[in-house]
Write an enzyme that holds these catalytic residues in place. Structure first.
Site, mmCIF file in Angstrom:
data_model
loop_
_atom_site.group_PDB
_atom_site.id
_atom_site.type_symbol
_atom_site.label_atom_id
_atom_site.label_comp_id
_atom_site.label_asym_id
_atom_site.label_seq_id
_atom_site.Cartn_x
_atom_site.Cartn_y
_atom_site.Cartn_z
ATOM 1 N N ASP A 230 0.843 -1.197 0.000
ATOM 2 C CA ASP A 230 0.000 0.000 0.000
ATOM 3 C C ASP A 230 0.876 1.244 0.000
ATOM 4 O O ASP A 230 1.794 1.348 0.818
ATOM 5 C CB ASP A 230 -0.863 0.047 1.274
ATOM 6 C CG ASP A 230 -2.106 -0.817 1.163
ATOM 7 O OD1 ASP A 230 -2.266 -1.515 0.147
ATOM 8 O OD2 ASP A 230 -2.922 -0.790 2.114
ATOM 9 N N LYS B 231 -8.235 0.574 -5.233
ATOM 10 C CA LYS B 231 -9.429 -0.022 -4.622
ATOM 11 C C LYS B 231 -10.716 0.679 -5.039
ATOM 12 O O LYS B 231 -10.734 1.902 -5.183
ATOM 13 C CB LYS B 231 -9.323 0.072 -3.092
ATOM 14 C CG LYS B 231 -8.288 -0.848 -2.466
ATOM 15 C CD LYS B 231 -8.397 -0.788 -0.944
ATOM 16 C CE LYS B 231 -7.191 -1.340 -0.228
ATOM 17 N NZ LYS B 231 -7.048 -2.790 -0.344
ATOM 18 N N GLY C 136 -5.525 -2.911 8.588
ATOM 19 C CA GLY C 136 -5.212 -1.763 9.429
ATOM 20 C C GLY C 136 -5.007 -2.107 10.895
ATOM 21 O O GLY C 136 -4.956 -1.215 11.727
ATOM 22 N N ARG D 129 -6.796 -20.682 6.694
ATOM 23 C CA ARG D 129 -7.035 -22.023 7.246
ATOM 24 C C ARG D 129 -8.465 -22.481 6.989
ATOM 25 O O ARG D 129 -8.719 -23.658 6.733
ATOM 26 C CB ARG D 129 -6.764 -22.039 8.756
ATOM 27 C CG ARG D 129 -5.295 -22.114 9.115
ATOM 28 C CD ARG D 129 -5.126 -22.668 10.540
ATOM 29 N NE ARG D 129 -3.753 -22.589 11.000
ATOM 30 C CZ ARG D 129 -2.809 -23.470 10.679
ATOM 31 N NH1 ARG D 129 -3.091 -24.485 9.884
ATOM 32 N NH2 ARG D 129 -1.589 -23.342 11.154
ATOM 33 N N GLY E 72 -3.428 -7.400 7.964
ATOM 34 C CA GLY E 72 -2.805 -7.566 9.271
ATOM 35 C C GLY E 72 -1.363 -8.017 9.236
ATOM 36 O O GLY E 72 -0.760 -8.250 10.289
ATOM 37 N N GLY F 25 -0.353 -3.785 3.895
ATOM 38 C CA GLY F 25 -1.042 -2.502 3.848
ATOM 39 C C GLY F 25 -0.346 -1.485 4.705
ATOM 40 O O GLY F 25 0.707 -0.948 4.345
ATOM 41 N N SER F 26 -0.895 -1.257 5.878
ATOM 42 C CA SER F 26 -0.352 -0.247 6.779
ATOM 43 C C SER F 26 1.007 -0.661 7.340
ATOM 44 O O SER F 26 1.752 0.186 7.822
ATOM 45 C CB SER F 26 -1.338 -0.042 7.926
ATOM 46 O OG SER F 26 -2.665 -0.084 7.443
#
Lengths: 291, 203
Positions: A23, A80, A152, A164, A213, A234-235
């Site tokens: 990101d 996005k 995030g 899983r 995550g 991402g973050s």
């Protein structure tokens, strides 16, 4: 010459395998990502952690921001759109974005439907938390799937749960009869043939990345060892203390995910990771959006 | 003994190449380190992102060894990003190529992903000359110059112009498209023959 066939769309996803998609919110960040070895960048106005903090309605980024990022790098640029917002997707296709993420990180636009992705020449990636969601998205034309995880948060537990869950569901269907598969396909609202093919392959029939995550090289390698084809971060990169160093380390960890020696080496001295969030303490669970 | 065909597995569609190599009854070997590179009879550089693979080749210590081995005659085949990495000239400081093929390339020459396509490729050299196969071109590079020692194996006709999409110089083969996505084995077979020859020479 035929453009925009499913083979060409899913083919780009195949070329991204074993890679890290990062990101970014500015051309400078995009250049750092490219330099670090990212296979693609996701052009955003805000990273998910900031979307979470800001609240309100999150929409497609300003085309100006996306264009500037496209100009800054040579690797594919993704962007996005809100779930179901096919006009945002038309705009991104017109801009020449290489991949569209129909994403639960933005506020959904349609309570009933996702975008008919077959109508586009540009490929789509969509999030999924179970097999039914993944196959519905593929049936709508998605060329690539990613776990939803919980964006995030810097907390990998939901991404692990989703990968899983999907693997477990596919495994449980091995050896199921035609009649059983037909029943399950009907329940999942997907064609029997797609479900049958998935069970036969023992995996999703398109490229499947981890997302939501992932914050450390160890997180990336964990998702790869669990069978993902690559990772979105991402973050996790630009909310950390040393983005370039962390980005390079996550790229190395994604390639050498089975080599504990390399993982130990690249995990050292990266500075502070992004601050993480407990899933139970969240006000909004983005992964619950879009069925 | 079946030849060992290495597949550079740093990033990209290496798994698709493994399938083709298996179908040709050769032994695929995933190459991520200099050690595994040293034992193969040939190498495939897959499709992927050339900037990423270039960086990882350098970081993993594969670049200098591979450069030396190609120079010494190791057969190598590159598809798309692999073709970029084999070229002499990429016109782009972000990719450090091996320079094993005397060609110049332009990365992403066709434009963004919506311009990616499937289209006819005409074989113009060797045993398969005259055959037309399907090529999958994904954010593909364009070969803008070929040196005198480079043989053109296949071409595409577009808007009245003809340009090379598969080339060979001695032990090095490159295609700007992805036979591994269509199951086309022509170029992989060529590589396997070169690998067998090298195996015999070294025995």
């Amino acid at each position: 010459m035929i453009k925009g066939t499913f083979r060409v769309k899913s083919g780009l996803a195949q070329m991204l395998k074993g890679g890290v998609i990062m990101d970014v919110t500015t051309p400078e960040q995009a250049k750092i990502a490219e330099k670090a070895g990212a296979v693609a960048v996701m052009a955003l106005e805000r990273v998910p952690a900031d979307i979470r903090a800001a609240g309100g309605v999150a929409r497609m980024a300003d085309p100006e921001v996306i264009k500037k990022i496209m100009k800054a790098v040579s690797i594919p640029v993704m962007a996005k759109v809100r779930i179901g917002h096919f006009v945002e997707a038309q705009i991104l296709e017109e801009l020449g974005v290489d991949f569209i993420d129909e994403s639960e990180v933005l506020t959904p636009a349609d309570p009933f439907r996702h975008i008919n992705k077959r109508a586009f020449k540009v490929p789509f990636v969509c999030g999924a938390l179970d097999l039914g969601q993944a196959l519905r998205r593929i049936n709508e034309g998605a060329a690539m799937i990613r776990t939803k995880g919980e964006a995030g948060t810097g907390n990998v537990i939901e991404a692990v749960r989703h990968v899983r869950t999907i693997a477990g569901q596919i495994k449980a269907l091995k050896g199921a009869s035609r009649t059983e598969l037909k029943q399950i396909a009907r329940k999942m609202k997907v064609p029997y043939e797609l479900l049958r093919k998935t069970v036969q392959l023992g995996r999703l029939p398109v490229v499947n990345f981890a997302a939501g995550g992932i914050a450390t090289p160890a997180d990336a390698a964990l998702m790869m060892q669990l069978g993902c084809d690559g990772v979105f971060v991402g973050s996790g990169i630009f909310k950390s203390e040393n983005p370039l160093k962390r980005a390079k380390a996550i790229v190395m960890a994604t390639t050498h995910y089975n080599d504990a020696g390399i993982l130990a080496q690249v995990s050292r001295g990266l500075g502070e990771a992004m601050p993480g969030l407990e899933i139970d303490a969240l006000e909004i669970k983005m992964s619950k959006r879009g069925l | 003994m079946h030849p060992k065909i290495g597949i550079l597995a740093l990033q990209g569609d290496f798994a698709e190449h493994v399938q083709v190599v298996k179908r040709l009854k050769a032994e695929p070997v995933l190459v991520k380190t200099p050690d595994s590179l040293a034992s193969v009879d040939a190498l495939i550089i897959p499709g992927g992102e050339s900037t990423t693979i270039s960086r990882l080749m350098k970081k993993s210590g594969i670049f200098p060894l591979l450069k030396r081995l190609v120079g010494e005659g190791l057969p190598v085949y590159g598809t798309c990003a692999g073709a970029v990495l084999l070229a002499k000239n990429t016109g782009d400081a972000r990719v450090r190529p091996l320079g094993a093929l005397d060609i110049s390339v332009k990365r992403n020459a066709y434009g963004p992903q919506k311009e990616s396509f499937e289209g006819a490729v005409a074989i113009v050299h060797g045993k398969a000359r005259g055959r037309v196969i399907k090529g999958v071109f994904i954010r593909a590079p364009l070969i803008t110059r070929t040196g005198r020692k480079v043989a053109i194996l296949a071409v595409r006709k577009e808007n009245g112009s003809i340009h090379p999409v598969a080339v060979r110089q001695g032990n090095v083969i490159a295609t700007t498209f992805h036979p591994e996505l269509t199951g086309e084995t022509l170029f992989h077979s060529m590589l396997k023959e070169l690998a067998e020859r090298r195996q015999n020479e070294q025995a």
